[in-house]
Design a protein around this motif. Structure first.
Motif, mmCIF file in Angstrom:
data_model
loop_
_atom_site.group_PDB
_atom_site.id
_atom_site.type_symbol
_atom_site.label_atom_id
_atom_site.label_comp_id
_atom_site.label_asym_id
_atom_site.label_seq_id
_atom_site.Cartn_x
_atom_site.Cartn_y
_atom_site.Cartn_z
ATOM 1 N N MET A 40 -8.576 27.377 11.852
ATOM 2 C CA MET A 40 -8.308 28.381 10.829
ATOM 3 C C MET A 40 -9.076 29.679 11.112
ATOM 4 N N LEU A 41 -10.309 29.557 11.601
ATOM 5 C CA LEU A 41 -11.078 30.747 11.972
ATOM 6 C C LEU A 41 -10.403 31.500 13.123
ATOM 7 N N PHE B 281 -4.557 36.540 13.792
ATOM 8 C CA PHE B 281 -3.661 37.249 12.877
ATOM 9 C C PHE B 281 -4.043 38.730 12.806
ATOM 10 N N MET B 282 -5.337 39.010 12.766
ATOM 11 C CA MET B 282 -5.781 40.404 12.708
ATOM 12 C C MET B 282 -5.495 41.143 14.017
ATOM 13 N N TYR C 185 2.811 37.100 17.498
ATOM 14 C CA TYR C 185 2.200 36.171 16.552
ATOM 15 C C TYR C 185 2.355 34.721 17.003
ATOM 16 N N GLY D 13 -7.224 33.164 11.898
ATOM 17 C CA GLY D 13 -7.503 34.388 11.159
ATOM 18 C C GLY D 13 -7.790 35.549 12.088
#
Length: 251
Positions: free
Chosen positions: A7-8, A14-15, A42, A11
């Motif tokens: 998840m880190l 994604f940025m 993505y 994230g």
């Protein structure tokens, strides 16, 4: 622990993908092929991070007519990554207007030429639909729609909304159905290999000559075909060995 690490990293990805996508959009604003590049931006790293193995059988999508309405089932926010590997040439998406407030992704979505619809304003929504009909008829561009209108979270297909079918009939363009197996409840993101996914496209359904009176039957036919396809893929995954290799991509 593996889930938190993923998840880190997701994230951060994604940025970074959002920044790169906005730069692409600024360099060639509203180009309808921006969506395909951004989808790959993505999806490809995300599928590697998530270790979701995808097998795509999408010949009818790869060889689709130059303009068509593409409809797909919508399970979760992970659809951005799952479907991102198969978005075809010059294909834009319809999304809700509130997406524009999502940092980076919202601006990327807009600059990529996608259509934002204000669902709370019927007049503006109709005007947007008329614009998409003109795009389908004259801009050599396809439009990707989730006809359920919202996520089904891995349950059965929700009732279809009319918008995608109204557009296809009004423009006289075919409908291409894209189905993904039920993955949202099966993926295990706390394991190294998180799960297997099948994506399959169905032969185009022509709409030329149809009227709005034909729309209910068209909607029912598409929903039944997609439901049967999803159920068949789910059965295949239950009985077949694990998918090997990396996701198949469409150039």
């Amino acid at each position: 622990m593996l889930f938190l690490l993923r998840m880190l990293l997701m994230g951060l990805h994604f940025m970074i993908a959002g920044v790169l996508g906005v730069v692409l959009g600024i360099c060639r604003p509203f180009n309808p092929d921006n969506s395909r590049y951004c989808a790959r931006l993505y999806a490809v790293p995300a599928m590697w991070l998530l270790r979701l193995r995808v097998k795509a059988e999408v010949d009818s999508l790869r060889t689709k007519p130059s303009s068509c309405v593409i409809i797909a089932n919508h399970q979760s926010n992970y659809d951005l990554f799952v479907f991102g590997t198969v978005v075809p040439y010059r294909t834009v998406c319809i999304g809700k207007k509130s997406l524009k407030w999502v940092p980076l992704f919202g601006q990327l979505f807009w600059l990529a030429g996608n259509v934002l619809i204000d669902r709370g304003n019927a007049h503006k929504a109709r005007r947007s639909m008329l614009t998409t009909t003109h795009t389908l008829q004259h801009a050599d561009t396809s439009i990707w729609v989730f006809p359920e209108g919202t996520r089904n979270f891995g349950e059965t297909l929700l009732p279809f909304k009319k918008g995608a079918f109204q557009m296809a009939i009004a423009a006289g363009v075919p409908i291409v159905q894209v189905c993904v197996s039920t993955y949202v409840k099966q993926m295990k993101l706390n394991r190294w290999n998180s799960g297997d996914i099948l994506i399959r496209s169905l032969p185009p359904i022509p709409t030329k000559g149809l009227t709005m009176d034909d729309m209910p039957l068209l909607m029912q036919t598409c929903r039944e075909q997609m439901r049967d396809c999803i159920e068949a893929m789910d059965r295949e995954l239950q009985t077949a060995p694990a998918i090997t290799g990396e996701p198949r991509r469409i150039c």
